[in-house]
Design a protein around this motif. Structure first.
Motif, short mmCIF file in Angstrom:
data_model
loop_
_atom_site.label_atom_id
_atom_site.label_comp_id
_atom_site.label_asym_id
_atom_site.label_seq_id
_atom_site.Cartn_x
_atom_site.Cartn_y
_atom_site.Cartn_z
N ASN A 31 0.81 -1.21 0.00
CA ASN A 31 0.00 0.00 0.00
C ASN A 31 0.85 1.27 0.00
N ASP A 81 2.80 -2.96 -9.60
CA ASP A 81 1.52 -2.34 -9.94
C ASP A 81 1.19 -2.69 -11.39
N ASN A 83 -1.77 -2.94 -12.93
CA ASN A 83 -2.83 -2.15 -13.56
C ASN A 83 -2.69 -0.64 -13.32
N ARG A 84 -1.60 -0.26 -12.73
CA ARG A 84 -1.26 1.16 -12.49
C ARG A 84 -2.33 1.91 -11.70
N ASP A 85 -2.81 1.25 -10.63
CA ASP A 85 -3.78 1.89 -9.73
C ASP A 85 -3.13 2.35 -8.43
N THR A 86 -1.82 2.33 -8.36
CA THR A 86 -0.95 2.70 -7.23
C THR A 86 -0.92 1.65 -6.13
N LEU A 87 -1.67 0.56 -6.24
CA LEU A 87 -1.59 -0.53 -5.27
C LEU A 87 -0.80 -1.67 -5.89
N GLU A 89 0.13 -5.48 -6.65
CA GLU A 89 -0.42 -6.83 -6.74
C GLU A 89 0.72 -7.82 -6.52
N LYS A 108 -6.31 -6.00 -0.47
CA LYS A 108 -7.05 -4.80 -0.11
C LYS A 108 -7.48 -4.95 1.34
N PHE A 147 -0.61 -1.08 -19.17
CA PHE A 147 -0.61 -2.07 -18.10
C PHE A 147 0.71 -2.82 -18.13
#
Length: 168
Positions: A31, A81, A83-87, A89, A108, A147
């Motif tokens: 995170n 990251d 999918n480049r959502d800042t979280l 995986e 999450k 992505f």
């Protein structure tokens, strides 16, 4: 310090486990808060079903994923990251009798953890778990679609298949 005094250290959590035959730990800051979460990939005794637990930096269980198949003994955790959502995986592997799978774990909140299973390849039944070796190549946007692809190699030692580099 400049002196020759002995260092004193201690574990900061009390959930330490003895890890055996293919089980592993990885510390990943999923995170981006500056504190790494602990991921433990282990199996249930006889059936070798893989489980991944995520603990906070304070040692509190945050997520748990029960995966299908059995553990893969020789692989690198892959994270980034995608999918480049800042979280971040986290990616791990499992196998069945003759198939290899990639799991995308999306850490999450405790209620919102998700998982996606992707079939990677098939191989002959004589390829045993201990013969599979998977190395991470990291993540990169190879096709410029915005992505990141997960890149890794699969080698089955002396068997000719599977022996490839994959990107997903």
């Amino acid at each position: 310090p400049d002196s020759l005094e002995k260092y004193i250290g201690q574990l900061i959590n009390d959930n330490s486990q003895v890890l055996a035959d293919g089980q592993r730990k990885q510390y990943i800051d999923v995170n981006n808060d500056g504190n790494s979460e602990e991921f433990i990939y282990y199996h249930l005794s006889d059936n070798r079903q893989p489980i991944v637990n995520q603990y906070s930096h304070e040692g509190v269980l945050q997520n748990s994923w029960n995966l299908e198949g059995e553990i893969v003994e020789n692989f690198d955790f892959i994270w980034g990251d995608s999918n480049r959502d800042t979280l971040i995986e986290v990616f791990v592997f499992t196998k069945t009798r003759n198939k290899l799978y990639l799991y995308e774990l999306v850490p999450k909140s405790i209620q919102g953890a998700t998982v996606e299973k992707i079939e990677i390849c098939s191989f002959s039944n004589e390829v045993s778990n201990s013969r599979l070796i998977i190395h991470s190549g990291g993540m990169a946007d190879l096709n410029k679609d915005g992505f990141n692809e997960v890149i890794f190699s699969v080698n089955s030692r002396f068997s000719s298949t599977p022996r490839r580099v994959f990107a997903y």
